[in-house]
Design an enzyme around this catalytic site. Structure first.
Site, PDB file in Angstrom:
ATOM      1  N   CYS A 191     -20.309  -2.148  -3.430  1.00  0.00           N
ATOM      2  CA  CYS A 191     -20.425  -2.890  -4.689  1.00  0.00           C
ATOM      3  C   CYS A 191     -21.646  -2.535  -5.528  1.00  0.00           C
ATOM      4  O   CYS A 191     -21.519  -2.111  -6.673  1.00  0.00           O
ATOM      5  CB  CYS A 191     -20.417  -4.390  -4.402  1.00  0.00           C
ATOM      6  SG  CYS A 191     -18.844  -5.008  -3.782  1.00  0.00           S
TER       7      CYS A 191
ATOM      8  N   PHE B 147     -16.234 -12.201  -4.623  1.00  0.00           N
ATOM      9  CA  PHE B 147     -17.661 -12.268  -4.281  1.00  0.00           C
ATOM     10  C   PHE B 147     -17.805 -12.293  -2.763  1.00  0.00           C
ATOM     11  O   PHE B 147     -18.403 -13.204  -2.192  1.00  0.00           O
ATOM     12  CB  PHE B 147     -18.303 -13.503  -4.914  1.00  0.00           C
ATOM     13  CG  PHE B 147     -18.188 -13.547  -6.414  1.00  0.00           C
ATOM     14  CD1 PHE B 147     -19.082 -12.846  -7.214  1.00  0.00           C
ATOM     15  CD2 PHE B 147     -17.181 -14.280  -7.025  1.00  0.00           C
ATOM     16  CE1 PHE B 147     -18.970 -12.882  -8.602  1.00  0.00           C
ATOM     17  CE2 PHE B 147     -17.060 -14.317  -8.399  1.00  0.00           C
ATOM     18  CZ  PHE B 147     -17.965 -13.616  -9.197  1.00  0.00           C
TER      19      PHE B 147
ATOM     20  N   ASP C  51       0.847  -1.187   0.000  1.00  0.00           N
ATOM     21  CA  ASP C  51       0.000   0.000   0.000  1.00  0.00           C
ATOM     22  C   ASP C  51       0.886   1.241   0.000  1.00  0.00           C
ATOM     23  O   ASP C  51       2.016   1.218   0.494  1.00  0.00           O
ATOM     24  CB  ASP C  51      -0.927   0.012   1.218  1.00  0.00           C
ATOM     25  CG  ASP C  51      -2.170   0.853   0.982  1.00  0.00           C
ATOM     26  OD1 ASP C  51      -3.239   0.267   0.726  1.00  0.00           O
ATOM     27  OD2 ASP C  51      -2.069   2.100   1.025  1.00  0.00           O
TER      28      ASP C  51
END
Length: 441
Positions: free
Chosen positions: A263, A152, A30
């Protein structure tokens, strides 16, 4: 295997931690020094049940590390996952691929041996081909493949979803890339979880199609709830009857104040934009987006009606502001429409949320944060339930009503029975898709 995970947001951090628990060597990368400092100190920057313990376990085992040095992480890696943000681009609703392409360029410059560059971020169809072009342009001699591996994960249940998935989708263009991906997911292959190998474009589309369909189910039952209120039907009975049909199923058929989160809003918007670009309008998805926004605004009207048409000068206790329970995520939460509308019309809003303050304090100015539901309800003119945290499911309704100045409730998650609310002393009660009582004619 050695895995470099570029990005330690929700998807990157959960995936990196879980891959390390498979036994792989994982370096999470990061650019944010403050976030890296937290991670290296053992602090998890997001709220996800169980993630802190699993992260600590794998850090202690030496399988999981955090770094700001992308080149060092990528060198010698078998797979490099891109898990950076793809926020909705202002102005056109498309997914912003700036961070994905920037990562692809940096990865190209850092690769030393063959690796599979895997897109974990949710990206429009054709993005992996662009990633490959970007890598070749930046380093023409590099040996690599690209793969699409959409996630998912449900916030609040992400670890279980990763470890016990409904399916794993892998889009590849070569047998060599497929073998690397199979090795990465070997613990799940061995336990017979379904693995679907496709071309790149199909893998990219599966993610958008799945989320758009789920958003459609939510929006459909919310429209049915609106009709139930006019006809006298009970949406909970309607959704239960629908869900018993094996062709429909009962998941995502719970009426509420509209979908939100990281999402559904972003992916439905991006899918609509992809359809426009290819000359195939996604009319159903476009309507879902429109109806979902209308649903949120309709919730504001419900609260106003509960309060006699005006909230000016009234104290409203709001229970829950995150878009769903078991997360601190506020992205596109219904509360971001409803709470500012109440504050804007002169309400004094008290908020209770087990995890919402972390993001909510900046996003919801003008509200008072309290720790306890009963404290929030004391002297209040209305209670509004926006998020169905477990802590709110078994309240002493009699105590809540007795302490309020005006015992009225807007249950926008349908977690209580109207008869129980009346018996507890609430003089008015509104919910979604069910009969209300106590409202002025």
């Amino acid at each position: 295997m050695k895995i470099a995970m570029i990005g330690t947001g929700y998807v990157g951090l959960v995936s990196g931690v879980c891959f390390s628990d498979f036994g792989h060597e994982v370096i999470c990368v990061d650019k944010d020094p403050a976030k890296l400092a937290k991670l290296n100190a053992g602090d998890v920057p997001i709220y996800e049940p169980g993630l802190d313990d699993l992260m600590a376990k794998n850090v202690a085992a030496g399988r999981l590390t955090f770094s700001g040095n992308l080149a060092e992480a990528v060198a010698g890696a078998d797979a490099v996952f891109i898990a950076v943000g793809t926020p909705t681009r202002r102005g056109d609703g498309h997914a912003d691929l700036t961070y994905v392409m920037a990562a692809a360029t940096e990865i190209a410059q850092a690769l030393t041996d063959y690796a599979v560059v895997v897109t974990k971020s949710t990206v429009p169809v054709g993005t992996n081909a662009r990633v490959a072009e970007t890598i070749r342009a930046a380093n023409p001699d590099v040996d690599f493949d690209v793969a699409s591996n959409p996630e998912f994960l449900r916030e609040g249940a992400a670890i279980d979803d990763f470890m016990r998935p409904d399916r794993i989708v892998v889009g590849v263009e070569s047998d060599r890339a497929a073998e690397v991906m199979q090795a990465i997911y070997r613990p799940l292959y061995l336990r017979d979880f379904p693995v679907m190998t496709t071309d790149l474009e199909s893998a990219e589309m599966i993610k958008y199609a799945a989320n758009a369909f789920l958003a459609t189910k939510i929006t459909f039952i919310n429209e049915i709830a609106n009709l139930c209120e006019r006809t006298g039907a009970d949406v909970k009975m309607v959704s239960k009857g629908m869900g018993m049909d094996g062709r429909i199923g009962n998941k995502f058929l719970h009426a509420g104040p509209g979908y939100g989160g990281s999402c559904f809003p972003k992916d439905t918007s991006a899918l609509a934009r992809i359809g426009q670009e290819y000359g195939v309008p996604m009319q159903l998805t476009e309507t879902v987006i429109k109806v979902n926004e209308e649903t949120k605004r309709r919730m504001v009207d419900k609260v106003f009606d509960l309060c006699g048409g005006s909230v000016n000068g009234k104290t409203v206790a709001v229970l829950g502001v995150t878009f769903k329970p078991n997360t601190d995520d506020m992205r596109d939460a219904p509360s971001l429409t409803i709470v500012p509308a109440l504050v804007g019309k002169g309400a004094k809003v008290r908020v209770v949320d087990p995890q919402g303050a972390r993001e909510g304090e900046a996003l919801l100015p003008g509200v008072t944060w309290v720790e306890d539901v009963y404290e929030a309800a004391k002297g209040a003119d209305a209670v509004v339930i926006l998020t169905e945290w477990n802590e709110f499911r078994a309240l002493d309704l009699g105590r809540v009503a007795a302490d309020m100045a005006t015992p009225v409730m807007a249950d926008l998650r349908n977690i209580y029975n109207p008869d129980d609310a009346r018996a507890a002393g609430f003089t008015a009660y509104v919910s979604i898709g069910r009969k209300d009582y106590g409202l002025a004619e």
